[in-house]
Design a protein around this motif. Structure first.
Motif, mmCIF file in Angstrom:
data_model
loop_
_atom_site.group_PDB
_atom_site.id
_atom_site.type_symbol
_atom_site.label_atom_id
_atom_site.label_comp_id
_atom_site.label_asym_id
_atom_site.label_seq_id
_atom_site.Cartn_x
_atom_site.Cartn_y
_atom_site.Cartn_z
ATOM 1 N N SER A 57 0.833 -1.204 0.000
ATOM 2 C CA SER A 57 0.000 0.000 0.000
ATOM 3 C C SER A 57 0.869 1.255 0.000
ATOM 4 O O SER A 57 1.996 1.253 0.501
ATOM 5 N N SER A 58 0.313 2.336 -0.553
ATOM 6 C CA SER A 58 1.050 3.599 -0.630
ATOM 7 C C SER A 58 1.396 4.132 0.752
ATOM 8 O O SER A 58 2.445 4.754 0.944
ATOM 9 N N GLU A 113 4.545 2.440 1.906
ATOM 10 C CA GLU A 113 5.702 2.928 1.163
ATOM 11 C C GLU A 113 6.121 4.311 1.634
ATOM 12 O O GLU A 113 7.317 4.584 1.815
ATOM 13 N N VAL A 158 9.995 2.380 -5.131
ATOM 14 C CA VAL A 158 9.135 3.196 -4.255
ATOM 15 C C VAL A 158 9.410 4.673 -4.491
ATOM 16 O O VAL A 158 8.473 5.483 -4.587
ATOM 17 N N ARG A 189 7.780 5.893 -7.580
ATOM 18 C CA ARG A 189 6.328 6.053 -7.457
ATOM 19 C C ARG A 189 5.952 7.243 -6.589
ATOM 20 O O ARG A 189 4.858 7.798 -6.728
ATOM 21 N N HIS A 190 6.833 7.611 -5.653
ATOM 22 C CA HIS A 190 6.532 8.722 -4.727
ATOM 23 C C HIS A 190 7.686 9.726 -4.782
ATOM 24 O O HIS A 190 8.249 10.097 -3.754
#
Length: 571
Positions: free
Chosen positions: A155-156, A159, A212, A215-216
């Motif tokens: 899940s975000s 992360e 990760v 993505r962020h």
């Protein structure tokens, strides 16, 4: 760390069942050793003579043992689901190697400080026994078949939490290591930290963290700058530590500029310190110092721009006639330019040339910056904590390095950056494909010089003086070492390399004249075991490990992710 030989596969297969219990026992012994007394002398190494009250080396042993225990339980135990993704066996081997070095070096430190092995208490010997058990058990533990990290489904929230925890740990580590005055404690902490980071890297954690971060990206960038911003508040107003921190940032910003020339364009520059010096001299000559030689006193923002432009012009001057040569010849020419700059600063004293630099005396007494009513030379109280002069400069340097990183990353990801990489890989092929080789080389020299000139203008005010002796060849060599040690072509690598090269000499003053010898040996070992640098780009890493099929697969996967990211969006 020196890479110890691996056990033969036949031996590992025959005793595989004994590996995990031995590694588990070694991890527990390391933790237990931290709760025992390590020395009879309470006056050395932060008082490690008290049982059940761990300090310094005892805490390091507990920390190392706890991480090893987690890796062991990932391989077989409650955390085995994590072990399906991360290579716990490889991580354990790294921890086992590092634990042996840590225990032996700790015993050496205690014997040296306390006056002999007789003064070592059982805790240190228990740590050595635990390290040996961990080493043997880790090398007997077989590797497992792992899942593809690119397919992890987390899940975000988890992360982002991992990003926050990792950044907080980085802040704590930086604050702790700068606060250590004992050289042995400093070295042993860095050893433990390096071992744990290397173990996580070999287990695949940072590969996953790369996904990760991609993505962020905004969260990671924000967290990194939040950590950097909060750092002065962890130093309890210490000007000594903040002085080191500001020198690190100036050095790192300059090294990133050099990374354009060396890491991206592949041009060897051995006189790069001259560009930093030109910016510093421009700022000094246009300052309000009593010995300043130029009557024009513009605002500092304009001075920064002028200093950067002067450095860029020097880059064009040295680049235009010399960039038609390459390799060793280019290195010799740039080395000569660095010396010409330094000798020119000696001679522009009004006797041998125009009176601009006051010759060997330099320009002392440069006043502190005053921007928008803020005096950088006076302490200020923020959130109840007093921040001194160097903390004030730290914040403006933080803005500077943010700008430098932004420029570097934008150039790296542009057509210009791809052209530089093509020139670095094969200049003839790039020229045949229509790349403007000479123009891009010249732009690399001018762009890198511009960034160094910016850093130099702030450095002049922070140091309150400039002189020719500050810009010798050794400084250029250290800048180049930071780029190569950290990882050419990357931002994070250069930041790490610059930090190591500035921090180690300051903290190893305990070893007096031997510190540079120790430092040089560490560099030689580093280049032997990891020639691509500490944080190398995957593509450059593959150049040194072209037989690594797993690495090639990672690069292909990252390329696919980049393509997918660029094609996503509303249709």
């Amino acid at each position: 760390m020196i890479k110890l030989p691996n056990l033969p596969e036949e031996t590992r297969a025959a005793h595989a069942s004994k590996g995990w219990p031995l590694a588990l026992a070694g991890s527990v012994l390391l933790i237990v050793s931290g709760l025992l007394s390590w020395s009879y002398d309470p006056n050395i190494l932060g008082d490690i003579s008290i049982a059940l009250w761990p300090a310094t080396l005892q805490l390091f042993a507990i920390f190392l043992g706890a991480v090893a225990l987690i890796f062991a339980l990932m391989h077989k135990g409650p955390l085995q689901r994590l072990g399906d993704w991360f290579d716990a066996a490889l991580g354990l081997r790294t921890l086992g190697n590092g634990a042996v070095f840590f225990a032996l070096l700790s015993i050496l430190a205690i014997a040296y400080e306390a006056g002999g092995l007789i003064n070592i208490n059982p805790g240190a010997w228990v740590a050595l026994a635990g390290a040996v058990l961990l080493f043997v058990g880790a090398h007997l533990t077989p590797q497992r078949l792992l899942h593809d990290l690119a397919k992890t489904q987390v899940s975000s929230v988890v992360e982002i939490l991992v990003i926050v925890v990792l950044m907080a740990f980085a802040l704590f580590s930086a604050a702790y290591v700068l606060g250590r005055d004992d050289a042995w404690v400093f070295v042993l902490f860095l050893l433990v930290l390096g071992v744990i980071v290397m173990a996580m890297a070999r287990a695949g954690f940072f590969t996953w963290f790369g996904y990760v971060g991609a993505r962020h990206r905004q969260v990671l960038t924000l967290a990194a700058f939040a950590v950097a911003f909060l750092f002065p508040f962890t130093q309890d107003g210490s000007d000594a530590n903040m002085s080191i921190a500001t020198q690190v940032i100036i050095f790192a910003a300059t090294a990133i500029g050099l990374n354009i020339v060396v890491g991206l364009a592949g041009l060897l520059d051995l006189g790069y310190i001259a560009f930093l010096g030109s910016g510093a001299y421009v700022a000094a000559m246009m300052s309000n110092a009593a010995s300043a030689t130029v009557g024009f006193k513009p605002p500092f923002i304009l001075v920064m721009f002028i200093g950067a432009c002067v450095a860029a012009i020097f880059g064009l001057i040295i680049g235009s006639p010399t960039l038609r040569v390459s390799g060793d010849y280019l290195a010799i020419v740039t080395l000569a330019f660095g010396e010409i700059f330094r000798l020119s600063m000696f001679n522009l004293d009004g006797n041998n040339g125009p009176d601009l630099t006051n010759g060997p005396n330099g320009i002392p007494g440069i006043p502190d910056l005053k921007l928008f009513g803020f005096d950088f030379g006076k302490p200020h109280t923020i959130f109840g904590l007093q921040l001194g002069r160097f903390s004030n400069y730290y914040f403006i340097l933080l803005l500077l390095i943010g700008f430098v990183i932004l420029v570097f990353t934008r150039l790296n990801n542009s057509r210009i950056g791809r052209g530089w990489v093509a020139i670095r890989e094969d200049e003839r092929a790039a020229e045949a494909m229509g790349v403007n080789v000479f123009g891009l080389k010249l732009f690399a020299f001018a762009g890198g010089a511009f960034l160094a000139g910016l850093a130099g203008t702030i450095k002049a005010h922070q140091d309150t003086a400039v002189s020719p002796d500050q810009y010798v060849f050794l400084e250029s060599a250290f800048l180049l070492s930071a780029v190569v040690l950290g990882g050419m072509g990357t931002v994070a690598g250069v930041l790490v390399g610059a930090t190591i090269l500035k921090l180690l000499p300051e903290k190893l003053r305990f070893f007096s004249e031997y510190r540079l010898l120790i430092f040089g040996l560490l560099l030689v070992v580093m280049m032997r075991i990891r020639p691509e640098g500490l944080i190398a780009s995957k593509r450059r890493q593959l150049e040194f490990h072209d037989e690594d099929e797993g690495l090639a697969k990672e690069i292909q996967q990252e390329h696919l992710l980049e393509v997918a990211a660029t094609t996503e969006g509303p249709r």
